[in-house]
Design an enzyme around this catalytic site. Sequence first.
Site, mmCIF file in Angstrom:
data_model
loop_
_atom_site.group_PDB
_atom_site.id
_atom_site.type_symbol
_atom_site.label_atom_id
_atom_site.label_comp_id
_atom_site.label_asym_id
_atom_site.label_seq_id
_atom_site.Cartn_x
_atom_site.Cartn_y
_atom_site.Cartn_z
ATOM 1 N N SER A 162 -31.772 64.881 -36.862
ATOM 2 C CA SER A 162 -32.872 64.583 -35.948
ATOM 3 C C SER A 162 -32.984 65.581 -34.808
ATOM 4 O O SER A 162 -33.956 65.555 -34.068
ATOM 5 C CB SER A 162 -32.674 63.185 -35.370
ATOM 6 O OG SER A 162 -31.533 63.177 -34.544
ATOM 7 N N CYS A 163 -31.986 66.475 -34.654
ATOM 8 C CA CYS A 163 -31.953 67.261 -33.414
ATOM 9 C C CYS A 163 -32.417 68.710 -33.526
ATOM 10 O O CYS A 163 -33.267 69.136 -32.753
ATOM 11 C CB CYS A 163 -30.538 67.236 -32.843
ATOM 12 S SG CYS A 163 -30.104 65.591 -32.252
ATOM 13 N N PHE A 164 -31.822 69.471 -34.465
ATOM 14 C CA PHE A 164 -32.044 70.920 -34.431
ATOM 15 C C PHE A 164 -33.526 71.282 -34.473
ATOM 16 O O PHE A 164 -34.016 72.052 -33.669
ATOM 17 C CB PHE A 164 -31.328 71.609 -35.598
ATOM 18 C CG PHE A 164 -29.858 71.855 -35.365
ATOM 19 C CD1 PHE A 164 -29.220 71.382 -34.229
ATOM 20 C CD2 PHE A 164 -29.107 72.566 -36.286
ATOM 21 C CE1 PHE A 164 -27.868 71.599 -34.018
ATOM 22 C CE2 PHE A 164 -27.759 72.801 -36.094
ATOM 23 C CZ PHE A 164 -27.144 72.313 -34.960
ATOM 24 N N ASP B 172 -35.436 70.159 -31.350
ATOM 25 C CA ASP B 172 -35.015 70.844 -30.123
ATOM 26 C C ASP B 172 -35.470 72.304 -30.128
ATOM 27 O O ASP B 172 -35.925 72.826 -29.097
ATOM 28 C CB ASP B 172 -33.491 70.739 -29.937
ATOM 29 C CG ASP B 172 -33.050 69.290 -29.680
ATOM 30 O OD1 ASP B 172 -33.934 68.432 -29.457
ATOM 31 O OD2 ASP B 172 -31.839 69.018 -29.725
#
Length: 421
Positions: free
Chosen positions: A265-267, A270
């Site tokens: 869910s992050c890279f 972001d």
Amino acid sequence: MRASLVGTGYVGIVTGACFAHSGHDVIMVDNIKEKVDAINAGRSPIYEKGLEEMISEEVRRGRLKGTTNLREAVEFSDITFICVGTPALPDGSQNLAYVKAAAEEIGAAIEEKDIFHTVVVKSTVAPGTTLGTVKPILEQTTGKKAGEGFGLGMNPEFLKEGDALNDFLKPDRIVYGCVGEGAAKMLREIYAPFSAPVIEKDCTTAEMIKYASNSLLAARVALIDEIGNICKALGIDVRDVAAAAGMDRRIGPHFLHAGIGFGGSCFRKDVSALAWKGGELGVETPILSSVISQNDAQPLRIVQLLTSRMDVKGRRIGILGLSFKPGTDDIRDAPSIVVVRSLLEKGAKVVAYDPMAKENFSKLFPQVSYAKSASEVVASSDSVLVLTEWKEFADPSLYGNKPVFDGRGVTRTANYEGVCW
Ligand SMILES: NC(=O)c1ccc[n+]([C@@H]2O[C@H](COP(=O)([O-])OP(=O)(O)OC[C@H]3O[C@@H](n4cnc5c(N)ncnc54)[C@H](O)[C@@H]3O)[C@@H](O)[C@H]2O)c1
């Protein structure tokens, strides 16, 4: 200390359980009642190794509890961490609706309190958000000034799913930024039981450290994947290349595993948010944009490899691994989603196995058959794709002479080909 955390997702519940484990009194807030009920029953709302045991122990000790009542949680605590999601919007910027809603509710609860309270943004938010968005909301709802009437901090989280407890309890560093000494004092106190270098800066620097870290990691994966694609065309093994390149101390061995790209869910969100922020500031970010486009294309390389070897229409294709990485049930932005969707579009029948992520994946793809074991997938398919590096997929004897296409460098079998080797 007495801490409350808003949001019981991967970050919230790991942080809350670990704070309780290190001696603080913690109350978790979520607006999903089932998650709160699970915590109060000593169960974990997500899968993470050792987390359920820790939650159950701390609930039994009376140091951890859950509620849907945010006001009660703020009343009970000295410090409140915002741990809600910050998903991407189609233009790459962040959807701050959850952060804003949480800040408004927390502000209203603080307004009724006589004692000094600190609010800390732990969600990943673009540089400038804590001061530019959260601070004005809190000042308006409390009628007090940040740094004087209440404390404000920004404390990014660096845990990685799959080894989250270890990362949280033994972090490489603790980073936070503060408005005023009151917030700094509370953050020092809550992190006192943890032994790690502490980086105490302003809120915007703390936010940027998180984006820099994730962008550097994502860029490294995208680059080794691109190098891997060239290796494949040359008929050589990127793993030999990466191992030797990583022996250079300036490079190091971590995050050099080529394959079907990063998920989670992050890279992606972001990197997108940082590129969007660059655009807003008039700064060009061609590298960040390339990281995203390279990684978006990478999962399909295993489908291209498979279809160059066989016509998949009407064939049964086995999938081993659905979670975006081992040790988690999280499938957010997992390469498996892109791969399975593409196979179904091409008319393949898909049979899949994952030790943890079946339940989450079957909500997205009810038309897939789900096997109870890896060997069942191998036995019932014409060809097998390995998409997650779960240890149990490493055993070559699992595969017999079945054609195997490996997206993660997990195994090496009799009838075998890798996506970048
Ligand atoms: N997942 C990771 O590995 C990771 C690592 C570091 C940082 N982060 C960042 O941490 C943040 C949270 O990520 P996550 O993966 O834990 O999110 P998540 O989506 O798993 O969990 C968020 C939770 O917040 C709850 N929530 C939302 N609004 C609420 C409100 N107003 N009141 C009460 N509860 C509310 C939701 O119900 C949900 O349970 C994000 O900004 C993410 O980028 C995530």
